[in-house]
Scaffold this active site. Structure first.
Site, PDB file in Angstrom:
ATOM      1  N   GLY A  94     -60.957  49.719  18.779  1.00  0.00           N
ATOM      2  CA  GLY A  94     -61.670  49.276  19.371  1.00  0.00           C
ATOM      3  C   GLY A  94     -60.932  47.644  19.776  1.00  0.00           C
ATOM      4  O   GLY A  94     -59.683  48.094  20.751  1.00  0.00           O
ATOM      5  N   SER A 191     -55.984  54.877  17.813  1.00  0.00           N
ATOM      6  CA  SER A 191     -56.585  53.571  18.728  1.00  0.00           C
ATOM      7  C   SER A 191     -56.251  52.618  18.214  1.00  0.00           C
ATOM      8  O   SER A 191     -55.280  52.478  17.302  1.00  0.00           O
ATOM      9  CB  SER A 191     -57.778  53.997  19.100  1.00  0.00           C
ATOM     10  OG  SER A 191     -57.969  53.305  21.068  1.00  0.00           O
ATOM     11  N   TYR A 192     -57.097  51.250  18.212  1.00  0.00           N
ATOM     12  CA  TYR A 192     -56.470  50.248  17.353  1.00  0.00           C
ATOM     13  C   TYR A 192     -56.610  50.508  15.603  1.00  0.00           C
ATOM     14  O   TYR A 192     -56.813  49.246  15.040  1.00  0.00           O
ATOM     15  CB  TYR A 192     -57.377  49.238  17.217  1.00  0.00           C
ATOM     16  CG  TYR A 192     -57.412  47.436  17.781  1.00  0.00           C
ATOM     17  CD1 TYR A 192     -56.310  47.304  18.066  1.00  0.00           C
ATOM     18  CD2 TYR A 192     -57.537  47.000  16.381  1.00  0.00           C
ATOM     19  CE1 TYR A 192     -55.580  46.152  17.879  1.00  0.00           C
ATOM     20  CE2 TYR A 192     -57.344  45.445  15.969  1.00  0.00           C
ATOM     21  CZ  TYR A 192     -56.534  45.309  16.227  1.00  0.00           C
ATOM     22  OH  TYR A 192     -55.787  43.871  16.435  1.00  0.00           O
ATOM     23  N   ASP A 405     -53.204  60.469  27.087  1.00  0.00           N
ATOM     24  CA  ASP A 405     -53.621  59.628  27.122  1.00  0.00           C
ATOM     25  C   ASP A 405     -53.130  58.666  27.951  1.00  0.00           C
ATOM     26  O   ASP A 405     -52.005  58.657  27.914  1.00  0.00           O
ATOM     27  CB  ASP A 405     -54.295  59.410  25.217  1.00  0.00           C
ATOM     28  CG  ASP A 405     -54.760  58.557  25.399  1.00  0.00           C
ATOM     29  OD1 ASP A 405     -55.453  57.645  25.773  1.00  0.00           O
ATOM     30  OD2 ASP A 405     -54.582  57.464  24.493  1.00  0.00           O
ATOM     31  N   HIS A 457     -57.154  60.920  24.422  1.00  0.00           N
ATOM     32  CA  HIS A 457     -56.917  59.224  23.152  1.00  0.00           C
ATOM     33  C   HIS A 457     -58.330  60.029  21.657  1.00  0.00           C
ATOM     34  O   HIS A 457     -57.055  59.730  21.082  1.00  0.00           O
ATOM     35  CB  HIS A 457     -57.810  58.913  23.731  1.00  0.00           C
ATOM     36  CG  HIS A 457     -57.442  57.253  23.261  1.00  0.00           C
ATOM     37  ND1 HIS A 457     -56.421  56.652  23.155  1.00  0.00           N
ATOM     38  CD2 HIS A 457     -58.326  56.348  22.943  1.00  0.00           C
ATOM     39  CE1 HIS A 457     -56.394  55.097  22.293  1.00  0.00           C
ATOM     40  NE2 HIS A 457     -58.120  55.282  22.314  1.00  0.00           N
TER      41      HIS A 457
END
Ligand SMILES: *[C@@H]1O[C@H](CO)[C@@H](O)[C@H](O)[C@H]1NC(C)=O
Ligand SMILES: *[C@@H]1O[C@H](CO)[C@@H](O)[C@H](O)[C@H]1NC(C)=O
Ligand SMILES: *[C@@H]1O[C@H](CO)[C@@H](O)[C@H](O)[C@H]1NC(C)=O
Ligand SMILES: *[C@@H]1O[C@H](CO)[C@@H](O)[C@H](O)[C@H]1NC(C)=O
Ligand SMILES: *[C@@H]1O[C@H](CO)[C@@H](O)[C@H](O)[C@H]1NC(C)=O
Ligand SMILES: *[C@@H]1O[C@H](CO)[C@@H](O)[C@H](O)[C@H]1NC(C)=O
Ligand SMILES: *[C@@H]1O[C@H](CO)[C@@H](O)[C@H](O)[C@H]1NC(C)=O
Length: 542
Positions: A94, A191-192, A405, A457
């Site tokens: 996020g 991701s984050y 992605d 992603h």
């Protein structure tokens, strides 16, 4: 070591002989108190759930008593022989997005909420609990069902508090589930979580040095996918990838290149203008998966625009992009509307009751990405120093990337890995899935990188089988020498024996069947079968 035909093959044997190779180590027996807590967290049956043989647990673990912070978890025992399998923690990024909303509900968990007027869960045949005991945590507080009783906590959030609370979560969770304390422990995320995973890993790594036996975590390594690792590399790679994949014009590409300096924390006005134009493209195509459709159905989601895109969180890295909507847009999958089904499902009172969620009746609904977190206090611009330290510390580290992605594209990851500067042990090698090249791997000294061809992603969503395959490979590599009988396995699987198996077909057939029938295989292999071939693997993990 790459997933070259031969090594993938060896990986299979390692997997198959997992239970042979592993000693049943001395396990901590749960006290009656922790047994009672486990029983209270036991999820008996969820609305619309298909029958399953494995156990599941869900509930809260307090991470800070004075402030009243508690993280929500959902834990699935492995489908087969959970007492012999590692524990794997999965984290989404996020910041502010839920590991249950993404990881569990549409990527790698056992249950995917489905559309319809009645609540319904579909069993995911490629659930990662085929390979490990699987733990999802909503982190930090303010995300999903995780909460704090001190609302000012939400303004203090950042990477540091997230890592500390997650560490406290693990310590307390293992107290509640002491029978898993001796198991090998891995962390994975995307991701984050490219920040969360190495940061939590570093905390465990450091704390373990001085931890008593009671608080020692048997931590072995981590895996991060399409991961934010280094602001400069991530941003440069994102723009280069967009140009290279025919997403932006030559003119815009040149504009951004000439006006933005991604080594700096903020951009000039000209740079911001160019980036705004760039992000407009991703209003109409899915940045997280360039070649899949977007959801255009009417939605009954709580607030579709906001949940899809998430709120505007100030202060997160890369500092340039936090201003833009595109940063928070969430991906869709094969069914681009699946996120709507998940929030409908998790907001049902009967589902929350079955999951022991929302026991304090917070005032806001469950959303996939938090609408409450608005500030992010700290976020280092590069995780490479941390990763470098953990490589040196001997952890098993995997980096992977779905190559369609556009958000944290493979180009960004390659730039970041180049900056990391580890020597190459095994260069660019294909690995196979469905008898096709599944992607490529490159082995660095102490770190393995794998691409997944055609995946967006959220790799496990787009390439479920391939990602399970990679996971099995990863967590079963133990550097042990293994004995096996290739003929026996072929025979058992009903695969025609071949004088010299033609790779990759033969191993592919094994993977296919293995995923469906590994419990039977264990049985076979732990029986009194004659060992015919000895394979001294040299699979010491890079
Ligand atoms: C609880 O959180 C606060 C603020 O984040 C922190 O100052 C305090 O040390 C924490 N308490 C414990 C026991 O970790
Ligand atoms: C938060 O407050 C509620 C209501 O007072 C209480 O039941 C709950 O235990 C508190 N949570 C934590 C983690 O202290
Ligand atoms: C979802 O379910 C609703 C109600 O059953 C139905 O009207 C709608 O067409 C379904 N949508 C999809 C994409 O299947
Ligand atoms: C970009 O910014 C960095 C850090 O401020 C600086 O060292 C570098 O020279 C700049 N590059 C260009 C091309 O201006
Ligand atoms: C669905 O979208 C159409 C067109 O935007 C709109 O007219 C209609 O009222 C919407 N239906 C629902 C149930 O929201
Ligand atoms: C949905 O989000 C928008 C944009 O922030 C906001 O203006 C609107 O009031 C929200 N709608 C509901 C029903 O919460
Ligand atoms: C918690 O329960 C309350 C009361 O039923 C509900 O209004 C709220 O949306 C729920 N929140 C979450 C995060 O599930």
């Amino acid at each position: 070591m790459a997933l070259s035909p031969l090594s993938l093959n060896i990986f299979l044997y390692l997997l198959l002989t997992f239970s042979l190779a592993k000693e049943i180590s001395a396990r901590s027996e749960p006290s009656s108190e922790s047994l009672a807590q486990q029983e209270a967290d036991r999820v008996k049956k969820l609305p619309g759930q298909p029958p399953v043989d494995f156990k599941q647990y869900a509930g809260y673990v307090t991470v800070n008593e004075t402030r009243g912070r508690a993280l929500f978890y959902w834990f699935f025992e492995a489908t087969d022989k959970p007492h012999e399998k590692p524990v794997l923690l999965w984290l989404n990024g996020g910041p502010g997005c839920s590991s249950i909303g993404y990881g569990e509900a549409e990527e790698l968990g056992p249950f995917f909420p489905q559309n319809g007027s009645e609540p319904r869960l579909k069993f995911n045949p490629y659930s990662w609990n085929k390979a490990a005991n699987l733990l999802f945590v909503e982190s930090p507080v303010g995300v999903g069902f995780s909460y704090t009783n001190t609302s000012s906590d939400l303004t203090e959030l950042g990477d540091t508090m997230t890592a500390k609370d997650s560490y406290m979560f693990l310590i307390n969770w293992f107290q509640r589930f002491p029978q898993f304390k001796s198991h090998e422990f891995f962390i994975a995320g995307e991701s984050y979580a490219g920040h969360y995973v190495p940061q939590l890993s570093e905390l465990i790594f450091e704390a373990n040095k001085k931890a008593s036996k009671e608080y020692y975590i048997n931590f072995k390594g981590f895996m991060i996918g399409n991961a934010a690792m280094d602001d400069e590399a991530d941003q440069t790679g994102m723009i280069d990838y967009a140009w290279d994949h025919a997403v932006i014009s030559d003119r815009l590409y040149r504009d951004i290149k000439s006006k933005c300096n991604f080594s700096e924390q903020t951009g000039s006005d000209d740079c911001i203008r160019a980036l705004m134009e760039y992000f407009q493209v991703y209003e109409i195509i899915d940045m997280y998966s360039l070649y899949t459709p977007t959801c255009i159905e009417n939605s009954t989601d709580i607030n579709i625009t906001r949940t899809r895109r998430g709120p505007s969180i100030q202060g997160i890295a890369p500092h340039f992009f936090s201003k833009f909507d595109g940063w928070h847009r969430r991906p869709a999958g094969y069914d681009p509307c699946s996120s709507d089904y998940t929030s409908q499902y998790l907001n049902r009172a009967d589902v929350q009751e079955a999951l022991h969620a929302n026991v304090t009746k917070v005032s806001y609904p469950w959303t996939r990405c938090s609408l409450r977190i608005r500030n992010w206090q700290d976020s280092p611009s590069s995780m490479l120093p941390t990763i470098k330290k953990l490589v040196a510390g001997g952890l098993r580290i995997w980096v992977y990337s779905g190559d369609t992605d556009g958000r944290v594209p493979v180009t960004s990851t390659r730039y970041a890995l180049r900056k990391l500067g580890l020597p190459i042990v095994e260069d660019w090698t294909p690995w196979y899935s469905n008898r096709q090249v599944g992607g490529w791997t490159i082995g660095y000294k102490g770190l393995m990188f794998a691409t997944i061809r055609g995946a967006g992603h959220e790799v496990p969503l787009f390439a479920p089988k391939q990602s399970l395959q990679l996971l099995l490979y990863d967590i079963t590599l133990r550097g042990v020498s293994v004995t096996f009988s290739a003929d026996k396995i072929s025979e058992f699987l009903g695969i025609a024996k071949r004088e010299s198996p033609s790779y990759p077909d033969w191993e592919e057939e094994i993977v296919d069947r293995l995923i469906l029938s590994n419990s039977e295989l264990y049985k076979l292999l732990t029986g009194k079968e004659e060992v015919q071939t000895t394979c001294q693997t040299s699979l010491t993990v890079p």
